[in-house]
Structures are given as structure tokens and as C-alpha cells.
Design an enzyme around this catalytic site. Structure first.
Site, PDB file in Angstrom:
ATOM      1  N   SER A  25      -2.334  26.293 -11.410  1.00 41.21           N
ATOM      2  CA  SER A  25      -1.125  26.620 -12.163  1.00 41.21           C
ATOM      3  C   SER A  25      -0.686  28.081 -12.030  1.00 41.21           C
ATOM      4  O   SER A  25       0.516  28.353 -11.955  1.00 41.21           O
ATOM      5  CB  SER A  25      -1.286  26.239 -13.636  1.00 41.21           C
ATOM      6  OG  SER A  25      -1.368  24.842 -13.731  1.00 41.21           O
ATOM      7  N   LYS A  74      -6.562  19.184 -24.662  1.00 42.99           N
ATOM      8  CA  LYS A  74      -5.276  18.507 -24.867  1.00 42.99           C
ATOM      9  C   LYS A  74      -5.191  17.730 -26.186  1.00 42.99           C
ATOM     10  O   LYS A  74      -4.148  17.712 -26.825  1.00 42.99           O
ATOM     11  CB  LYS A  74      -4.984  17.574 -23.697  1.00 42.99           C
ATOM     12  CG  LYS A  74      -4.686  18.305 -22.393  1.00 42.99           C
ATOM     13  CD  LYS A  74      -4.289  17.324 -21.306  1.00 42.99           C
ATOM     14  CE  LYS A  74      -4.008  18.030 -20.000  1.00 42.99           C
ATOM     15  NZ  LYS A  74      -3.474  17.156 -18.965  1.00 42.99           N
ATOM     16  N   ASN A  95      -0.100  19.234 -23.450  1.00 41.43           N
ATOM     17  CA  ASN A  95      -0.449  20.052 -22.271  1.00 41.43           C
ATOM     18  C   ASN A  95       0.405  21.314 -22.198  1.00 41.43           C
ATOM     19  O   ASN A  95       0.168  22.168 -21.348  1.00 41.43           O
ATOM     20  CB  ASN A  95      -0.327  19.245 -20.964  1.00 41.43           C
ATOM     21  CG  ASN A  95       1.096  19.163 -20.466  1.00 41.43           C
ATOM     22  OD1 ASN A  95       2.036  19.060 -21.259  1.00 41.43           O
ATOM     23  ND2 ASN A  95       1.281  19.213 -19.158  1.00 41.43           N
ATOM     24  N   ASP A 110       3.111  15.749 -18.834  1.00 41.31           N
ATOM     25  CA  ASP A 110       2.380  14.988 -17.810  1.00 41.31           C
ATOM     26  C   ASP A 110       3.067  13.667 -17.458  1.00 41.31           C
ATOM     27  O   ASP A 110       3.084  13.268 -16.292  1.00 41.31           O
ATOM     28  CB  ASP A 110       0.948  14.693 -18.277  1.00 41.31           C
ATOM     29  CG  ASP A 110       0.062  15.925 -18.277  1.00 41.31           C
ATOM     30  OD1 ASP A 110       0.290  16.827 -17.449  1.00 41.31           O
ATOM     31  OD2 ASP A 110      -0.865  15.995 -19.106  1.00 41.31           O
ATOM     32  N   GLY A 139      -7.789  10.705 -20.049  1.00 39.07           N
ATOM     33  CA  GLY A 139      -6.645  11.460 -20.561  1.00 39.07           C
ATOM     34  C   GLY A 139      -5.403  11.308 -19.698  1.00 39.07           C
ATOM     35  O   GLY A 139      -4.294  11.120 -20.216  1.00 39.07           O
ATOM     36  N   ALA A 140      -5.569  11.359 -18.379  1.00 44.02           N
ATOM     37  CA  ALA A 140      -4.410  11.274 -17.486  1.00 44.02           C
ATOM     38  C   ALA A 140      -3.740   9.909 -17.610  1.00 44.02           C
ATOM     39  O   ALA A 140      -2.511   9.797 -17.543  1.00 44.02           O
ATOM     40  CB  ALA A 140      -4.849  11.517 -16.047  1.00 44.02           C
TER      41      ALA A 140
END
Ligand code: ATR
Length: 282
Positions: A25, A74, A95, A110, A139-140
Site C-alpha cells: 500500500s 479489520k 479496512n 474491499d 475475512g476476504a
């Protein structure tokens, strides 16, 4: 990487996590800050779970515009933020945090990142055209499921090694049906879209075993893993004539939306930046 107890005054945005060393990032956001002519830096900060509350206080009292959060923060940020937007509340994870005069507003970019990446790579893909097979329930996956439902997907087959986690996610919506991990191959030919949300296939991890015998040229196979850019799953799908969507665009798109939350500007797509992110992943 910096420590939040001695944050340089030019840090205006950051990403926090534990661990945090491999975050891409900073490369991305610093490039966008420079292009937008915004003074200040984006930095990666190591924040342990027990330090999260103190970090939130430091941000409230600072000039920082906000921060991104990755594992394991998160979910915990849901409680720590003063307000949540609809996406963060529905997904149950934050996020992106914006600092508005000491008020922390939690968002989740996300789901947007996942959907927008598919739209960029396959503008004609119709999310309502058939069932989706989602592999993984971490989580994703929560953001992926939410994004798919927002796009009007009518049926989702959800499979996860640990079935209870898939069942907990399936409770969120009647369109999600849990299927056994060992039976996942049977849903390949039923799905118009197949999504890997697990870490399987990532550099250093085992590959995702999935029998792609039943896919057609219309099937779209998408992987949120982007190191390597073309996972074994995507390579095999391509060899079998199916459509594929790689993962790095999800990272970029979620980042673009975070940047927009903080600065009101959408960074432009940038192939050079994408190449640079991939270079740092390999
Ligand atoms: P993230 O937030 O990145 O999704 P996570 O919450 O740790 O990370 O979830 C990782 C996902 O990868 C989970 O679905 C996990 O399955 P379990 O819930 O059974 O742990 C999946 N995963 C990781 N390693 C796996 C493996 N070796 N075999 C099958 N699934 C695996």
C-alpha cells in the site's frame, strides 16, 4: 515502517497491521499522493492488537486524514470507530478509517475493489447470469460475498475447509448455500464465476486443488491472490479456454476508493504502478 508513538508530522495516511512489513500500500498511495500534488506521506505502521485503541487515540489527536487496516485489525475496528458506513457495517469489517476532526469513520472498500477489478477486466461479465462458487470463508470472503450480493448474484455456493465458518457467513443471506469442501469439484460446472478467496496458490503456500474439468469458455475464474499474478488455478483455467481475472487489480481498486474517502480524488489507472506492485510481490 514507522512506530505510531513517534510518527513524523508529514505522515497523513498509513496502513496498520500485525505483521505489516510486506504491505504494497505505501508504494501505491505515495505514488497517488505525489501525482495529486498532496503534501505528506503514507506509511506502514506496525500496530499490535493490544495497541489498537491507543493508535486510534493518536490518530484522533493528529493531522492524519485516516488509515487502512489489514490483518488482524479489520473486525476490531468495528467497535473502535465512531461511525460506520453501510458497507463496513454489513461486511462486519473496516479496512479504511477517515479522521474527520477527531471522529473516526469506518468504511470497507474491499467489496468495491473485488467487483471493480472484475468489471475492469471483463466489462461484459453479467453477475446475474448464473451461480457463483466462492472458495474460502475468511475475512476476504466476507467482502467478496457482500460485493457479489450487491451486484444481484442470485445463488452462491460457498465452500470452506472449516465448514462452520462457511455456515456462519451463509447465515447473512438466503442466497448463500454451503457446500462440502470435499464436494467442491461438483460445483465447478454449475458456476458462471469461480472465486478463490483463500491464501492457497500464493507464493510459499500449497496450490488450491480444484478439478476444472467442468468449466466452459464462458466460465470466469477469479483469484484474489496476486503473488504470483497468474496462480496455478488461473493458468489451468486459461489453458482450458475459460476467462480469468487476476488479483492485483483488487488491491489497486480498494486503494483508489480509500484514497477517495480521504482526499475526494479518484487516482487514475496507472500501468506503471501496477507493474511496480507486481515487481515488489515476486
Ligand atoms: P483472509 O482474511 O485473508 O481471508 P483468513 O481469515 O485467515 O484470511 O482466511 C484464510 C482462508 O483460507 C480461510 O478460508 C481458510 O480456511 P479455514 O477457514 O479452514 O482456515 C483458507 N485456507 C488457508 N489455508 C488453507 C489450506 N491449507 N487448505 C484449505 N483452506 C485454507
Amino acid at each position: 515502517m514507522g512506530s505510531f508513538t513517534e510518527l513524523p508530522s508529514d505522515v497523513i495516511v498509513a496502513v496498520i497491521g500485525d505483521p505489516i512489513t510486506h504491505s504494497k500500500s505505501p508504494i501505491m498511495h505515495n505514488s497517488w499522493l505525489k501525482k495529486a500534488g498532496i503534501e505528506g506521506k503514507y506509511t506502514a505502521i506496525h500496530v499490535r492488537p493490544e495497541e489498537l485503541r491507543t493508535f486510534a487515540k493518536v490518530v484522533r489527536d493528529s493531522n492524519m486524514r485516516g488509515f487502512n487496516a489489514t490483518l488482524p485489525h479489520k473486525e476490531a475496528l468495528i467497535e473502535l470507530c465512531d461511525e460506520l458506513d453501510d458497507d463496513a457495517a454489513a461486511i462486519g469489517a473496516v479496512n479504511t478509517v477517515s479522521n474527520i476532526d477527531g471522529m473516526l469513520i469506518g468504511s470497507n472498500t474491499d467489496a468495491f475493489g473485488f467487483i471493480q477489478n472484475i468489471k475492469n477486466q471483463h466489462p461484459d461479465f453479467d453477475f446475474t447470469s448464473g451461480p457463483v462458487l466462492v472458495i474460502g470463508a475468511g475475512g476476504a470472503a466476507k467482502a467478496v460475498l457482500y460485493g457479489l450480493l450487491q451486484e444481484g448474484v442470485s445463488e452462491i455456493f460457498l465452500t470452506n475447509r472449516t465448514r462452520e465458518k462457511a455456515e456462519a457467513s451463509a447465515k447473512l443471506d438466503k442466497h448463500i448455500h454451503v457446500v462440502d469442501w470435499d464436494a467442491r469439484d461438483e460445483y465447478v460446472d454449475k458456476a458462471g464465476l469461480i472465486v478463490n478467496t483463500t491464501s492457497l496458490g500464493m507464493v510459499g503456500k500449497p496450490v488450491l486443488e480444484l478439478n476444472l474439468g467442468g468449466i466452459t469458455p464462458q466460465t470466469l475464474v477469479s483469484d484474489i491472490v496476486y503473488a504470483p499474478l497468474e496462480t496455478a488455478l488461473l493458468r489451468e483455467a486459461k489453458e482450458k479456454g475459460a476467462q480469468t481475472a487476476t488479483g492485483v487489480g483488487m488491491l489497486i481498486e480498494q486503494g483508489r476508493k480509500s484514497f477517495h474517502h480521504w482526499f475526494g480524488v479518484w487516482p487514475e489507472p496507472d500501468q506503471k504502478l501496477e507493474d511496480q506492485l507486481l515487481e515488489f510481490s515476486s
